[in-house]
Each structure stands twice: as structure tokens, then as C-alpha cells.
Design a protein around this motif. Structure first.
Motif, short mmCIF file in Angstrom:
data_model
loop_
_atom_site.label_atom_id
_atom_site.label_comp_id
_atom_site.label_asym_id
_atom_site.label_seq_id
_atom_site.Cartn_x
_atom_site.Cartn_y
_atom_site.Cartn_z
N ASP A 187 0.83 -1.19 0.00
CA ASP A 187 0.00 0.00 0.00
C ASP A 187 0.88 1.25 0.00
O ASP A 187 2.11 1.16 -0.09
CB ASP A 187 -0.94 0.01 1.20
N ALA A 188 0.26 2.41 0.11
CA ALA A 188 1.00 3.67 0.09
C ALA A 188 2.01 3.73 1.22
O ALA A 188 3.13 4.21 1.05
CB ALA A 188 0.04 4.85 0.15
N SER A 189 1.63 3.24 2.38
CA SER A 189 2.51 3.27 3.53
C SER A 189 3.77 2.45 3.27
O SER A 189 4.89 2.87 3.63
CB SER A 189 1.79 2.73 4.77
N GLY A 202 0.26 8.86 5.74
CA GLY A 202 -1.14 9.19 5.52
C GLY A 202 -1.35 10.30 4.52
O GLY A 202 -2.47 10.53 4.05
N GLU A 203 -0.27 11.03 4.18
CA GLU A 203 -0.37 12.12 3.21
C GLU A 203 -0.31 11.61 1.77
O GLU A 203 -0.44 12.38 0.83
CB GLU A 203 0.75 13.13 3.44
N ASP A 205 -1.37 8.69 -1.33
CA ASP A 205 -2.35 7.72 -1.83
C ASP A 205 -1.70 6.91 -2.94
O ASP A 205 -0.85 7.42 -3.68
CB ASP A 205 -3.59 8.43 -2.38
N LEU A 206 -2.12 5.67 -3.06
CA LEU A 206 -1.64 4.81 -4.13
C LEU A 206 -2.80 4.49 -5.07
O LEU A 206 -3.71 3.77 -4.71
CB LEU A 206 -1.06 3.52 -3.54
N ASP A 207 -2.76 5.09 -6.26
CA ASP A 207 -3.82 4.87 -7.24
C ASP A 207 -3.53 3.62 -8.05
O ASP A 207 -2.38 3.35 -8.40
CB ASP A 207 -3.92 6.07 -8.21
N ARG A 213 0.49 1.86 -11.32
CA ARG A 213 0.36 2.25 -9.92
C ARG A 213 1.01 3.61 -9.76
O ARG A 213 2.17 3.80 -10.14
CB ARG A 213 1.02 1.22 -9.00
N ARG A 216 0.79 9.30 -5.03
CA ARG A 216 0.48 10.73 -5.05
C ARG A 216 0.46 11.30 -3.64
O ARG A 216 0.15 10.61 -2.68
CB ARG A 216 -0.90 10.99 -5.69
N SER A 217 0.79 12.59 -3.57
CA SER A 217 0.60 13.35 -2.35
C SER A 217 -0.11 14.65 -2.73
O SER A 217 -0.42 14.88 -3.90
CB SER A 217 1.95 13.66 -1.69
#
Length: 314
Positions: A187-189, A202-203, A205-207, A213, A216-217
Motif C-alpha cells: 500500500d502507500a505506507s 497518511g499524506e 495515496d496509491l492509485d 500504480r 500521489r501526495s
């Protein structure tokens, strides 16, 4: 029933963020001309024709069949720039996205040098003169990827050909980490942690739109990978390199991205299983297409690495 018809007409690949503005403008002009011709005989017919045409353009992205293909092939780059479109769409090459490490390692084509093409700019001269290892990363102005990998037993000469291959030990560690990432979740983390961003995960995102893939922030796109398998390979490799490169944690995210992108093309087994192959493929944006040299998983079709063919030829 009406909703089913509308859904059948929709073509997401040509609408929304994928809409080609030049195609839309061209088709609206065609619709207006056709509507005006019909209106000469029937004003109501002309209005209906324009209304139906606009609806089709909205749902499908175009009115005249073949418009997207013709636009990609023949629309001059200058026209694309009028609409704010880059005639050379971005290649999904991982974090940072701008590394020219060759795509031919271990596969015999084209004839290029992964070290010279994959040099990564590091810190400036003032930073390099500081004794702080975190600032300089014990490296010269440019990082020679081939030398880096050879010096730390990540790569070695291949047994069966005149090229470089992953060492058995590093490959085993890499795939152990791939299994660990799969188990814990990609995941993004996980991506933020792997690349060492000094920010709250948390800032980000993984699209996962289509195969690609994108990380983004709020400030924009941090990285874009051609597939989940490519991102999985990078996250796992970053974890493995912590034990193989003594200063890996001191590398900044952009440098880590370039190193991982260069390393990914040495994979001979896909992270999701099966062999990999190398060949020429086509990357398309809304309004343009170009050929790339790509490393692809044979079983799943996931693309692990891609580079513009024009860049390789250069």
C-alpha cells in the motif's frame, strides 16, 4: 434499460481524465457542420443531430469512429501543445520517473551500457565536501549503478553469457522480501517507507488505475510504476538493499528510485511468478503513442520496466 444503453456507450479509455481535447474539439466541429447542413432542410432535425452528437462525444469521447487512432498518428505535436498535452507521454519508470538506465541488461539488446546510461546525480559539491555521510552518501557526483551493484555483490558476471546477472544470494533475499511484502500488504505506507520519504504516510495515496500504480501526495505525483509487480519489486528490493548497501538509508528518495529502477531490469523471474521477456511495445496517452523497450512478465503481462525506444537508440 436506458441506463444499460448508456453504460454500453461509455468508453472510459477516451473520457474523463483520458479524454483527448483535440479529438473532442474536432468532433464538435464535425457535429456542428453536420447539424447545420441538416438544419437547412429541418431545423428540428439539425438540433436533434447536434444534441445526439454531443451526447455521443460526451459518452464515448468521439463521434467519428477512428478519431483517437488518427489523432495519435497524425496530429502535429504543436497542436497537442496548444491543448497543454505533452506529445511525449511520461514513461512509468518508478519513483522520480526520470532515469535513463538502460533496459537491455541481461537480454542482449539493444547494445547499451547500464552504468553510463544509469548515472544518478547526487549531492552538489558543497554537500559532497561535508564529512557527514548522510549528506554525501560516500559517493561522487554521479553514482555508477553497475559499479555499485558489482562492488556490493548484488550483481555478478553471468555464467552463460557476456552480461551481468543478480547474484543468487541477493536474488534469494529479494524474493524473500517480495513474499514478506505480499503478506504484509502493498500500500502507500509500504511505498513511502521503502523510499524513505520524510513525511506522514497518511499524506500519500496509491492509485491503481488500470495496470499502472501511481503514488500521489497533495503536492503531486511522487512516482508511477507500469504495474503492481514493478512497485512490489521496488518496495521489496529497497528492504533487501538495507542489508547489502551500508548507506542505503542515507540515500534520498529520488536516488533510491533511480537505483531501484535500474535494478528492476535485472529480474529474470516476475515477482508475481513466471519468466520475463524483453521486447518493443507501445505506450499510449490520450492523444499520443510511442514505442518503448519493455521488460514484461510472460504469464501475467505485467510490465516491469519500460524506456522510450528513442532514448535507447540515442
Amino acid at each position: 434499460m436506458q441506463l444499460d444503453v448508456v453504460d454500453d456507450l461509455r468508453q472510459p479509455e477516451y473520457t474523463g481524465e483520458n479524454r483527448c481535447e483535440p479529438c473532442t474539439v474536432l468532433n464538435l466541429v464535425i457535429a456542428a457542420v453536420a447539424g447545420s447542413l441538416i438544419a437547412r432542410k429541418s431545423r428540428l432535425g439539425g438540433l436533434l443531430a447536434v444534441g445526439i452528437s454531443i451526447s455521443l462525444i460526451y459518452l464515448r469521447g468521439y463521434l467519428v469512429p477512428g478519431t483517437p487512432t488518427l489523432t495519435k498518428r497524425y496530429l502535429p505535436p504543436e497542436v497537442l501543445r496548444w491543448f497543454g498535452k505533452d506529445p511525449a507521454p511520461d514513461v512509468a519508470s518508478g519513483l522520480g520517473g526520470d532515469t535513463t538506465a538502460t533496459t537491455d541488461a541481461g537480454r542482449g539488446e539493444p547494445d547499451a551500457n547500464p552504468a553510463s546510461a544509469g548515472d544518478v546525480t547526487t549531492v552538489d559539491e558543497d554537500e559532497a565536501s561535508k564529512p557527514d555521510a548522510e549528506a554525501a552518501v560516500e559517493a561522487p557526483e554521479a553514482l555508477d549503478l553497475e559499479t555499485l551493484f558489482l562492488d556490493h555483490d548484488v550483481l555478478e558476471p553471468c555464467d552463460d553469457r557476456d552480461d551481468l546477472c543478480l547474484t543468487d544470494a541477493f536474488e534469494a533475499d529479494w524474493f524473500d522480501e517480495i513474499d514478506a511484502v505480499e503478506e504484509s500488504g502493498l500500500d502507500a505506507s509500504a511505498a513511502v517507507d521503502a523510499f524513505g520519504f520524510d513525511a506522514d504516510p497518511g499524506e500519500f495515496d496509491l492509485d491503481d488505475r488500470g495496470e499502472a500504480r501511481t503514488l500521489r501526495s497533495a503536492s503531486g505525483v511522487a512516482g508511477r510504476w507500469p504495474s503492481r509487480a514493478a512497485l512490489l519489486a521496488d518496495v521489496a528490493a529497497s528492504r533487501a538493499l538495507e542489508s547489502w548497501l551500508p548507506d542505503w538509508d542515507a540515500y534520498d528518495p529520488e536516488m533510491k528510485g533511480a537505483v531501484l529502477n535500474g535494478l528492476r531490469m535485472f529480474l529474470e523471474t516476475c515477482p508475481s511468478g513466471g519468466d520475463v521477456r524483453m521486447g518493443e511495445e507501445v505506450v499510449e496517452s490520450c492523444c499520443h503513442s510511442h514505442e518503448v523497450v519493455a521488460v514484461t512478465c510472460e504469464e501475467t503481462g505485467e510490465r516491469l520496466f519500460e524506456q522510450r525506444l528513442a532514448d535507447v537508440d540515442a
